[in-house]
Motif scaffolding. Sequence first.
Motif, PDB file in Angstrom:
ATOM      1  N   LYS A   7       0.051 -38.248  -9.333  1.00  0.00           N
ATOM      2  CA  LYS A   7      -0.565 -37.704 -10.415  1.00  0.00           C
ATOM      3  C   LYS A   7      -1.910 -37.340 -10.305  1.00  0.00           C
ATOM      4  CE  LYS A   7      -2.243 -40.100 -14.474  1.00  0.00           C
ATOM      5  NZ  LYS A   7      -2.951 -39.771 -14.573  1.00  0.00           N
ATOM      6  N   ALA A   8      -2.483 -38.525  -9.127  1.00  0.00           N
ATOM      7  CA  ALA A   8      -4.096 -37.556  -8.529  1.00  0.00           C
ATOM      8  C   ALA A   8      -3.792 -36.529  -8.095  1.00  0.00           C
ATOM      9  CB  ALA A   8      -4.299 -39.013  -7.734  1.00  0.00           C
ATOM     10  N   ILE A   9      -2.894 -36.226  -7.150  1.00  0.00           N
ATOM     11  CA  ILE A   9      -2.368 -34.471  -6.948  1.00  0.00           C
ATOM     12  C   ILE A   9      -2.903 -33.800  -8.536  1.00  0.00           C
ATOM     13  CG2 ILE A   9      -1.240 -32.617  -5.817  1.00  0.00           C
ATOM     14  CD1 ILE A   9      -1.097 -34.842  -3.501  1.00  0.00           C
ATOM     15  N   LEU A  10      -1.767 -33.842  -9.012  1.00  0.00           N
ATOM     16  CA  LEU A  10      -1.974 -33.155 -10.431  1.00  0.00           C
ATOM     17  C   LEU A  10      -3.012 -32.766 -11.426  1.00  0.00           C
ATOM     18  CD1 LEU A  10       1.707 -34.451 -11.311  1.00  0.00           C
ATOM     19  CD2 LEU A  10       1.774 -32.116 -11.163  1.00  0.00           C
ATOM     20  N   ASP A  11      -3.982 -34.724 -11.448  1.00  0.00           N
ATOM     21  CA  ASP A  11      -5.024 -34.630 -12.085  1.00  0.00           C
ATOM     22  C   ASP A  11      -6.513 -33.526 -11.511  1.00  0.00           C
ATOM     23  OD1 ASP A  11      -4.053 -36.281 -14.297  1.00  0.00           O
ATOM     24  OD2 ASP A  11      -4.694 -38.256 -12.916  1.00  0.00           O
ATOM     25  N   SER A  49      -1.391 -28.697   2.822  1.00  0.00           N
ATOM     26  CA  SER A  49      -2.351 -30.331   3.589  1.00  0.00           C
ATOM     27  C   SER A  49      -3.634 -28.917   3.883  1.00  0.00           C
ATOM     28  CB  SER A  49      -2.063 -30.718   4.516  1.00  0.00           C
ATOM     29  OG  SER A  49      -0.120 -31.563   3.323  1.00  0.00           O
ATOM     30  N   VAL A  50      -4.906 -29.839   4.960  1.00  0.00           N
ATOM     31  CA  VAL A  50      -5.531 -28.882   4.721  1.00  0.00           C
ATOM     32  C   VAL A  50      -6.425 -29.715   5.434  1.00  0.00           C
ATOM     33  CG1 VAL A  50      -7.740 -26.849   4.918  1.00  0.00           C
ATOM     34  CG2 VAL A  50      -5.456 -26.716   3.671  1.00  0.00           C
ATOM     35  N   ASN A  51      -6.797 -29.918   7.243  1.00  0.00           N
ATOM     36  CA  ASN A  51      -7.726 -29.737   7.615  1.00  0.00           C
ATOM     37  C   ASN A  51      -9.340 -30.101   6.592  1.00  0.00           C
ATOM     38  OD1 ASN A  51      -6.198 -31.387  10.021  1.00  0.00           O
ATOM     39  ND2 ASN A  51      -6.266 -29.667  11.250  1.00  0.00           N
ATOM     40  N   ARG A  52     -10.040 -31.183   6.836  1.00  0.00           N
ATOM     41  CA  ARG A  52     -11.596 -31.506   6.716  1.00  0.00           C
ATOM     42  C   ARG A  52     -11.003 -31.101   5.034  1.00  0.00           C
ATOM     43  NH1 ARG A  52     -14.570 -32.273  10.489  1.00  0.00           N
ATOM     44  NH2 ARG A  52     -13.821 -31.422  12.814  1.00  0.00           N
ATOM     45  N   LYS A  53      -9.917 -30.812   4.314  1.00  0.00           N
ATOM     46  CA  LYS A  53     -10.409 -30.666   2.931  1.00  0.00           C
ATOM     47  C   LYS A  53      -8.995 -31.532   2.119  1.00  0.00           C
ATOM     48  CE  LYS A  53     -11.185 -25.510   2.846  1.00  0.00           C
ATOM     49  NZ  LYS A  53     -10.938 -24.427   2.038  1.00  0.00           N
ATOM     50  N   GLY A  54      -7.921 -31.897   2.453  1.00  0.00           N
ATOM     51  CA  GLY A  54      -7.050 -32.430   1.836  1.00  0.00           C
ATOM     52  C   GLY A  54      -5.678 -31.547   1.479  1.00  0.00           C
ATOM     53  N   TYR A  55      -5.585 -32.342   0.541  1.00  0.00           N
ATOM     54  CA  TYR A  55      -4.275 -31.796  -0.498  1.00  0.00           C
ATOM     55  C   TYR A  55      -4.113 -31.761  -1.733  1.00  0.00           C
ATOM     56  CZ  TYR A  55      -3.080 -35.349   2.796  1.00  0.00           C
ATOM     57  OH  TYR A  55      -2.178 -35.769   4.115  1.00  0.00           O
ATOM     58  N   ARG A  56      -3.744 -30.677  -2.348  1.00  0.00           N
ATOM     59  CA  ARG A  56      -3.552 -29.773  -4.065  1.00  0.00           C
ATOM     60  C   ARG A  56      -2.210 -29.095  -3.525  1.00  0.00           C
ATOM     61  NH1 ARG A  56      -6.783 -23.961  -3.410  1.00  0.00           N
ATOM     62  NH2 ARG A  56      -5.919 -23.243  -2.417  1.00  0.00           N
ATOM     63  N   LEU A  57      -1.722 -28.989  -4.677  1.00  0.00           N
ATOM     64  CA  LEU A  57      -0.520 -28.082  -5.216  1.00  0.00           C
ATOM     65  C   LEU A  57      -0.704 -26.846  -5.049  1.00  0.00           C
ATOM     66  CD1 LEU A  57       0.549 -30.657  -8.539  1.00  0.00           C
ATOM     67  CD2 LEU A  57       1.769 -30.181  -6.152  1.00  0.00           C
ATOM     68  N   ALA A  58       0.639 -26.552  -3.807  1.00  0.00           N
ATOM     69  CA  ALA A  58       0.352 -24.807  -3.547  1.00  0.00           C
ATOM     70  C   ALA A  58       0.626 -23.840  -4.861  1.00  0.00           C
ATOM     71  CB  ALA A  58       0.853 -24.282  -2.639  1.00  0.00           C
ATOM     72  N   GLU A  59       1.204 -24.874  -6.116  1.00  0.00           N
ATOM     73  CA  GLU A  59       2.056 -24.027  -6.966  1.00  0.00           C
ATOM     74  C   GLU A  59       2.544 -25.216  -7.894  1.00  0.00           C
ATOM     75  OE1 GLU A  59       5.919 -21.798  -5.561  1.00  0.00           O
ATOM     76  OE2 GLU A  59       6.693 -23.200  -5.008  1.00  0.00           O
ATOM     77  N   LYS A  60       2.861 -24.469  -9.121  1.00  0.00           N
ATOM     78  CA  LYS A  60       3.478 -25.649  -9.695  1.00  0.00           C
ATOM     79  C   LYS A  60       4.462 -26.570 -10.246  1.00  0.00           C
ATOM     80  CE  LYS A  60       2.435 -25.991 -15.411  1.00  0.00           C
ATOM     81  NZ  LYS A  60       2.686 -25.054 -16.550  1.00  0.00           N
ATOM     82  N   PRO A  61       4.439 -27.220 -10.099  1.00  0.00           N
ATOM     83  CA  PRO A  61       5.513 -27.825 -10.065  1.00  0.00           C
ATOM     84  C   PRO A  61       6.902 -28.091 -11.172  1.00  0.00           C
ATOM     85  CG  PRO A  61       4.610 -29.443 -10.169  1.00  0.00           C
ATOM     86  CD  PRO A  61       3.758 -28.697 -10.088  1.00  0.00           C
TER      87      PRO A  61
END
Length: 325
Positions: A7-11, A49-61
Amino acid sequence: MREKVIKAILDSGENFISGEQLSKQLGISRTAVWKHIKALKEEGYNIESVNRKGYRLAEKPNDILSSENITHNLMTECIGKKVIHLDTVGSTNDYAKEIGNKVNGGTLIISEEQTKGKGRLGRTWKSVPGEGIWMSLIIKPKIEPYKAPFLTLVAGASIVVALRKLGVEASIKWPNDIIVNNKKICGILTELSAEMERVNYVVVGPGINVKTLEFPDEIKDKATSLYKEGYRISRVDIVRQFCIEFEKLYKAYILDGDRKATIDICREYSPIINKEIYIIKNNKKELVKCIDINDNGNLIIRDRNGEIKEIMSGEISIRGVKGYV
């Protein structure tokens, strides 16, 4: 906790959210965050996943029918606010009936596979893992039992509108078949638990062929899927849009007694009104002309003697003179 992570990543949308942020926000260690991210990737989420940045969705699930994906920012009051996602089940309708008295109205059951899927009149419904949307919605309307069958039309109208808003030229063959290019892509099985004067719950169970490309010989001229007809549409988007459209028509019917919105959709997108059709009852086939769907949701036909008749859903099957419809 995994639900809170996704949910946090989707947000966060297209923005990165760091492991440290997730750790503080969720009250878990960064190692635990990483383990949850790893598990989500294994479930099919494409998380960058990227160092010093964190996480995000690369594409909509778009194809993961999880509770989090369906309910995330879903603009409904109750329909689809709780989703139970299963990998496999005998029948989503049977499962819904097992828990119908224990959950709130609006609960949606979705399974990737059904081993005992069923359709109208006891027919089997082939439910291949990952190829469709096999779902059942539990609702608890405060209505008399005789008013419940109309909810099949509400569901059908909702699916047609949802698909059309997503770009699909869909129609509804009274009372419960959704048609694309003259072939069936969806059936709806509605079941009722009631006492003499009140409804305990209603289970509305649509099964939608989304990705299936091969069908058995006995139905290949009658059945199709969205992918087979050239529509590459997100399963998640279909479910979410169905929930939105169903809630609108459901509230109009239950709260205001308004059938018109549903009937208008069923009339506008009917492939059989003003056409000759066969009605089949007790294995007897009769050629008639379909005249209309009346304000009660019943089919109006004219037989070969010129007599006008009203037919309720559940009484007959319908076949077109040419092709499936």
